[in-house]
Design an enzyme around this catalytic site. Structure first.
Site, PDB file in Angstrom:
ATOM      1  N   ARG A  48      22.058   3.310   2.834  1.00  0.00           N
ATOM      2  CA  ARG A  48      21.147   4.141   3.646  1.00  0.00           C
ATOM      3  C   ARG A  48      21.557   5.596   3.513  1.00  0.00           C
ATOM      4  O   ARG A  48      20.746   6.508   3.456  1.00  0.00           O
ATOM      5  CB  ARG A  48      21.137   3.700   5.112  1.00  0.00           C
ATOM      6  N   TYR A 100      -4.220  15.649   5.602  1.00  0.00           N
ATOM      7  CA  TYR A 100      -4.172  14.224   5.288  1.00  0.00           C
ATOM      8  C   TYR A 100      -4.302  13.441   6.614  1.00  0.00           C
ATOM      9  O   TYR A 100      -3.623  13.771   7.595  1.00  0.00           O
ATOM     10  CB  TYR A 100      -2.838  13.911   4.609  1.00  0.00           C
ATOM     11  N   ASP A 172       2.628  20.919   2.130  1.00  0.00           N
ATOM     12  CA  ASP A 172       2.408  19.603   1.531  1.00  0.00           C
ATOM     13  C   ASP A 172       1.825  19.854   0.138  1.00  0.00           C
ATOM     14  O   ASP A 172       0.684  20.279  -0.004  1.00  0.00           O
ATOM     15  CB  ASP A 172       1.445  18.790   2.412  1.00  0.00           C
ATOM     16  N   LYS A 197       1.765   9.488  -4.943  1.00  0.00           N
ATOM     17  CA  LYS A 197       0.580   9.966  -5.656  1.00  0.00           C
ATOM     18  C   LYS A 197       0.955  10.363  -7.097  1.00  0.00           C
ATOM     19  O   LYS A 197       1.367   9.527  -7.856  1.00  0.00           O
ATOM     20  CB  LYS A 197      -0.056  11.107  -4.858  1.00  0.00           C
TER      21      LYS A 197
HETATM   22  C1  LIG Z   1      -0.800  10.172   0.817  1.00  0.00           C
HETATM   23  C2  LIG Z   1      -0.476  11.457   1.444  1.00  0.00           C
HETATM   24  C3  LIG Z   1       0.490  11.557   2.454  1.00  0.00           C
HETATM   25  C4  LIG Z   1       1.203  10.335   3.005  1.00  0.00           C
HETATM   26  O1  LIG Z   1       1.962   9.693   2.048  1.00  0.00           O
HETATM   27  P1  LIG Z   1       2.257   8.104   1.985  1.00  0.00           P
HETATM   28  O2  LIG Z   1       3.099   7.979   0.778  1.00  0.00           O
HETATM   29  O3  LIG Z   1       0.935   7.412   1.884  1.00  0.00           O
HETATM   30  O4  LIG Z   1       2.956   7.753   3.242  1.00  0.00           O
HETATM   31  C5  LIG Z   1       0.768  12.810   2.958  1.00  0.00           C
HETATM   32  N1  LIG Z   1       0.121  13.900   2.522  1.00  0.00           N
HETATM   33  C6  LIG Z   1      -0.820  13.836   1.562  1.00  0.00           C
HETATM   34  C7  LIG Z   1      -1.510  15.088   1.130  1.00  0.00           C
HETATM   35  C8  LIG Z   1      -1.158  12.626   0.994  1.00  0.00           C
HETATM   36  O5  LIG Z   1      -2.100  12.566   0.050  1.00  0.00           O
END
Ligand SMILES: *Cc1c(COP(=O)(O)O)cnc(C)c1O
Length: 393
Positions: A48, A100, A172, A197
């Site tokens: 962890r 998001y 982000d 992503k």
């Molecule tokens: C998908 C996404 C998240 C969250 O991520 P997860 O891996 O699904 O938990 C946060 N911000 C953006 C812009 C995203 O596309």
């Protein structure tokens, strides 16, 4: 030595294995590590806290964003959660309004219960950011391009305001990826990713990341990461490192395909509106050019015929599965109002401009001619279906 991006993506954090010479960072599928003495300070004591695969991933992510420190999490939302856990009751966050959907949900449904308040504002106007900051504000949260409306926030201008007021800023960068946009160079303190992503890139692993060059911010986040435990497993780190090696190649192809599709759809008579920062018609096209090296590969579209048209299109498309998520090699189509943004109250969705007829395309790296032909055929068939319905019985 300072290498360029494409070299860093292959090498940073990933030296050949010291024991065997393996050219790929091995998977250490272990929870714990034998320690040589009492009270020693071993590099690894429990997975962890640290695992060699995660160390490699964290160094790699930091290098890609031009940062000193990286932290990897089990998902993007685990990274979001960790960042919010550095706050305390009474603190206030100013954030972009068309976030998001999962960020909106964790803000309004979880952290609001712990006495943290949020102002969701249109950050495309820096004056709104200035006005929203209060004495209690601790964090400025930007998402650009935003999801799903692809609004562009001026990172440099907004982060300068935050810095002046002594507030941390986070961007982000999931949609843009470090291939196209480096928020730390524009003055942000922290970069957030859903590595699920583009960084993973193949729709086969969940992950999240926070990177920063500020030591104090890093120590706080590192503490939270270990204290709360939402870390990625060794296999996940392996897959993410594998994805990173082709990130640049993929993103270039994704973006080239997206530009073609956006231009094609914009000229299509059955399309009401196309939102893509690479189109001259995008209201912030110039800003997007200035602050990023590319426009990403998410294209949002409103077709003639609203949600009924969307429903019939979904039945006709062969190369565009209806699915959540984005950023993978395979093209996907998502309906934000019922999927990614279903957690956003309908009135709030309408207020920020996410209509029921809006579709978000995550453009993959298939041959773009095939993607376009599939869209054309589906539009034609669904138009036919619409006309038939209109014939009085
Ligand atoms: C998908 C996404 C998240 C969250 O991520 P997860 O891996 O699904 O938990 C946060 N911000 C953006 C812009 C995203 O596309």
């Amino acid at each position: 030595m300072s290498y360029r991006f494409d070299t860093l993506a292959i090498h940073a954090g990933q030296p050949n294995d010291a024991l065997t010479g393996a050219v790929v960072t091995p998977i250490y599928q272990t929870t714990t590590y034998a320690q040589h003495q009492l009270g020693g300070q071993p590099d690894y004591c429990y997975s962890r806290t640290g695992n060699p695969g995660r160390t490699a991933l964290e160094s790699s992510l930091a290098a890609l964003e031009g940062a000193r420190y990286g932290l990897a999490f089990a998902s993007g939302l685990a990274a979001v959660n960790a960042l919010l856990q550095t706050l305390s009751a009474g603190d206030h966050v100013v954030a972009s309004q068309d976030l998001y959907g999962g960020c909106y949900r964790i803000f309004t449904k979880i952290f609001s219960r712990f006495g943290i308040t949020f102002s969701l504002i249109d950050t495309t106007d820096v004056r709104n950011v200035e006005r929203a900051i209060t004495k209690a504000t601790r964090l400025l949260w930007l998402e650009t391009p935003s999801n799903p409306l692809l609004r562009i926030t001026d990172i440099e201008a907004c982060c300068a305001v935050a810095r002046q007021r002594g507030i941390r800023s986070v961007v982000d960068n999931t949609f843009a990826t470090p291939v196209h946009q480096r928020p730390l160079q524009l003055g942000a303190d922290i970069v957030l990713h859903s590595t699920t992503k583009y960084i993973g890139g193949h729709c086969d692993v969940l992950g999240g990341a926070l990177v920063t060059s500020d030591e104090e911010t890093f120590s706080e986040l590192k503490f939270v990461q270990n204290a709360t435990g939402a870390v990625p497993g060794p296999q996940d780190c392996f897959l993410l490192l594998r994805g990173i090696k082709t990130l640049s190649l993929r993103v270039r192809q994704h973006a080239e395909n997206a530009q073609r599709i956006a231009e094609h759809l914009e000229a299509h008579p059955e399309v009401r509106r196309v939102i893509y920062p690479g189109l001259a018609s995008h209201p912030q096209h110039e800003l997007a050019r200035r602050q990023a090296a590319g426009f990403g590969a998410v294209v949002s579209v409103e077709f003639e015929g609203g949600i009924e048209r969307v429903r019939s299109l979904i039945g006709q498309l062969r190369l565009w599965p209806l699915a959540e998520s984005l950023g993978g090699v395979k093209s996907l189509l998502c309906h934000p109002a019922t999927m990614t943004h279903a957690a956003v109250e309908p009135a709030e969705r309408r207020r920020i401009g996410i209509g029921d007829g809006l579709v978000r395309l995550s453009v993959g790296i298939e041959d773009v001619e095939d993607l376009i032909e599939d869209l054309n055929a589906a539009l034609e068939q669904s138009a036919g279906a619409k006309r038939q319905q209109e014939v009085p019985a």
